[in-house]
Design a protein around this motif. Structure first.
Motif, PDB file in Angstrom:
ATOM      1  N   MET A 199       0.825  -1.216   0.000  1.00 27.57           N
ATOM      2  CA  MET A 199       0.000   0.000   0.000  1.00 27.57           C
ATOM      3  C   MET A 199       0.852   1.256   0.000  1.00 27.57           C
ATOM      4  SD  MET A 199      -3.204  -0.785   2.512  1.00 27.57           S
ATOM      5  CE  MET A 199      -3.685   0.911   2.488  1.00 27.57           C
ATOM      6  N   LEU A 200       1.972   1.239   0.728  1.00 26.26           N
ATOM      7  CA  LEU A 200       2.832   2.421   0.791  1.00 26.26           C
ATOM      8  C   LEU A 200       3.359   2.813  -0.582  1.00 26.26           C
ATOM      9  CD1 LEU A 200       4.911   1.854   4.038  1.00 26.26           C
ATOM     10  CD2 LEU A 200       3.268   3.664   3.597  1.00 26.26           C
ATOM     11  N   VAL A 201       3.658   1.830  -1.401  1.00 26.06           N
ATOM     12  CA  VAL A 201       4.184   2.107  -2.740  1.00 26.06           C
ATOM     13  C   VAL A 201       3.145   2.859  -3.572  1.00 26.06           C
ATOM     14  CG1 VAL A 201       4.952   0.997  -4.887  1.00 26.06           C
ATOM     15  CG2 VAL A 201       5.757   0.151  -2.676  1.00 26.06           C
ATOM     16  N   GLN A 202       1.880   2.572  -3.372  1.00 24.98           N
ATOM     17  CA  GLN A 202       0.827   3.144  -4.204  1.00 24.98           C
ATOM     18  C   GLN A 202       0.193   4.407  -3.618  1.00 24.98           C
ATOM     19  OE1 GLN A 202      -1.883  -0.083  -4.721  1.00 24.98           O
ATOM     20  NE2 GLN A 202      -0.502  -1.257  -6.010  1.00 24.98           N
ATOM     21  N   MET A 203       0.536   4.791  -2.393  1.00 24.11           N
ATOM     22  CA  MET A 203      -0.190   5.876  -1.739  1.00 24.11           C
ATOM     23  C   MET A 203       0.310   7.278  -2.065  1.00 24.11           C
ATOM     24  SD  MET A 203      -1.207   4.347   1.933  1.00 24.11           S
ATOM     25  CE  MET A 203      -2.342   5.653   2.274  1.00 24.11           C
ATOM     26  N   GLY A 204       1.578   7.458  -2.246  1.00 24.67           N
ATOM     27  CA  GLY A 204       2.101   8.775  -2.586  1.00 24.67           C
ATOM     28  C   GLY A 204       2.037   9.755  -1.427  1.00 24.67           C
ATOM     29  N   LYS A 205       1.254  10.832  -1.584  1.00 25.58           N
ATOM     30  CA  LYS A 205       1.197  11.907  -0.591  1.00 25.58           C
ATOM     31  C   LYS A 205       0.454  11.520   0.695  1.00 25.58           C
ATOM     32  CE  LYS A 205       1.371  15.598  -3.985  1.00 25.58           C
ATOM     33  NZ  LYS A 205       0.696  16.770  -4.540  1.00 25.58           N
ATOM     34  N   GLU A 206      -0.267  10.439   0.671  1.00 25.70           N
ATOM     35  CA  GLU A 206      -1.035  10.040   1.851  1.00 25.70           C
ATOM     36  C   GLU A 206      -0.234   9.165   2.822  1.00 25.70           C
ATOM     37  OE1 GLU A 206      -4.375   8.104   0.190  1.00 25.70           O
ATOM     38  OE2 GLU A 206      -5.312   9.948  -0.498  1.00 25.70           O
ATOM     39  N   ILE A 207       1.039   8.969   2.558  1.00 25.57           N
ATOM     40  CA  ILE A 207       1.871   8.092   3.387  1.00 25.57           C
ATOM     41  C   ILE A 207       1.941   8.568   4.849  1.00 25.57           C
ATOM     42  CG2 ILE A 207       4.248   7.278   3.757  1.00 25.57           C
ATOM     43  CD1 ILE A 207       4.477   6.907   0.771  1.00 25.57           C
ATOM     44  N   PRO A 208       2.171   9.847   5.145  1.00 25.79           N
ATOM     45  CA  PRO A 208       2.252  10.245   6.560  1.00 25.79           C
ATOM     46  C   PRO A 208       0.971   9.935   7.349  1.00 25.79           C
ATOM     47  CG  PRO A 208       3.140  11.976   5.181  1.00 25.79           C
ATOM     48  CD  PRO A 208       2.523  10.967   4.268  1.00 25.79           C
ATOM     49  N   LEU A 209      -0.172  10.178   6.771  1.00 26.34           N
ATOM     50  CA  LEU A 209      -1.426   9.871   7.451  1.00 26.34           C
ATOM     51  C   LEU A 209      -1.572   8.366   7.666  1.00 26.34           C
ATOM     52  CD1 LEU A 209      -4.132  10.773   8.628  1.00 26.34           C
ATOM     53  CD2 LEU A 209      -5.086  10.617   6.320  1.00 26.34           C
ATOM     54  N   PHE A 210      -1.206   7.602   6.667  1.00 26.58           N
ATOM     55  CA  PHE A 210      -1.263   6.143   6.781  1.00 26.58           C
ATOM     56  C   PHE A 210      -0.350   5.646   7.899  1.00 26.58           C
ATOM     57  CE2 PHE A 210       0.465   1.983   5.516  1.00 26.58           C
ATOM     58  CZ  PHE A 210      -0.706   1.244   5.548  1.00 26.58           C
ATOM     59  N   LEU A 211       0.853   6.191   7.990  1.00 24.16           N
ATOM     60  CA  LEU A 211       1.787   5.774   9.033  1.00 24.16           C
ATOM     61  C   LEU A 211       1.277   6.141  10.421  1.00 24.16           C
ATOM     62  CD1 LEU A 211       5.208   6.560   7.344  1.00 24.16           C
ATOM     63  CD2 LEU A 211       4.128   4.338   7.699  1.00 24.16           C
ATOM     64  N   ILE A 212       0.633   7.277  10.551  1.00 28.06           N
ATOM     65  CA  ILE A 212       0.050   7.671  11.840  1.00 28.06           C
ATOM     66  C   ILE A 212      -1.058   6.698  12.245  1.00 28.06           C
ATOM     67  CG2 ILE A 212      -1.344   9.450  12.988  1.00 28.06           C
ATOM     68  CD1 ILE A 212       0.309  11.524  11.402  1.00 28.06           C
ATOM     69  N   VAL A 213      -1.909   6.353  11.297  1.00 27.39           N
ATOM     70  CA  VAL A 213      -2.983   5.397  11.588  1.00 27.39           C
ATOM     71  C   VAL A 213      -2.403   4.037  11.967  1.00 27.39           C
ATOM     72  CG1 VAL A 213      -4.897   4.115  10.553  1.00 27.39           C
ATOM     73  CG2 VAL A 213      -4.708   6.573  10.185  1.00 27.39           C
TER      74      VAL A 213
END
Length: 94
Positions: free
Chosen positions: A60-74
């Motif tokens: 998922m990280l490879v495909q997320m782009g700019k949303e990575i920081p929010l994803f990592l926080i979650v």
């Protein structure tokens, strides 16, 4: 929980009920040694359950782009903090 129109909360409510039962039991009686040993074994072996989750997260990280920081926080809030709280509870109460 189906009767309250929230069947998705059944597992969570069951775990909380089990925790409350164990807390009451611990105050009345001593917890059996085999329960403590089983808990320790499950905690050690449950680390392997997170390997598929980690692999999926990397994809998922490879495909997320700019949303990575929010994803990592979650991911941090939903994985590390509950495991840390459970470890603290297990160390203190078991």
């Amino acid at each position: 929980m189906t009767q309250f129109n929230h069947p998705e909360l059944g597992n969570l409510v069951g775990l909380i009920a089990l925790l409350m039962t164990l807390l009451v039991w611990r105050n009345v009686h001593k917890l059996p040694a085999r329960l403590v040993d089983t808990n320790n074994k499950i905690m050690k072996e449950s680390a392997f359950a997170f390997l598929p989750i980690s692999a999926g997260s990397l994809i998922m990280l490879v495909q997320m782009g700019k949303e990575i920081p929010l994803f990592l926080i979650v991911m941090f809030i939903s994985t590390l903090i509950p495991l840390w709280v459970y470890a603290k509870m297990a160390k203190r109460w078991l």
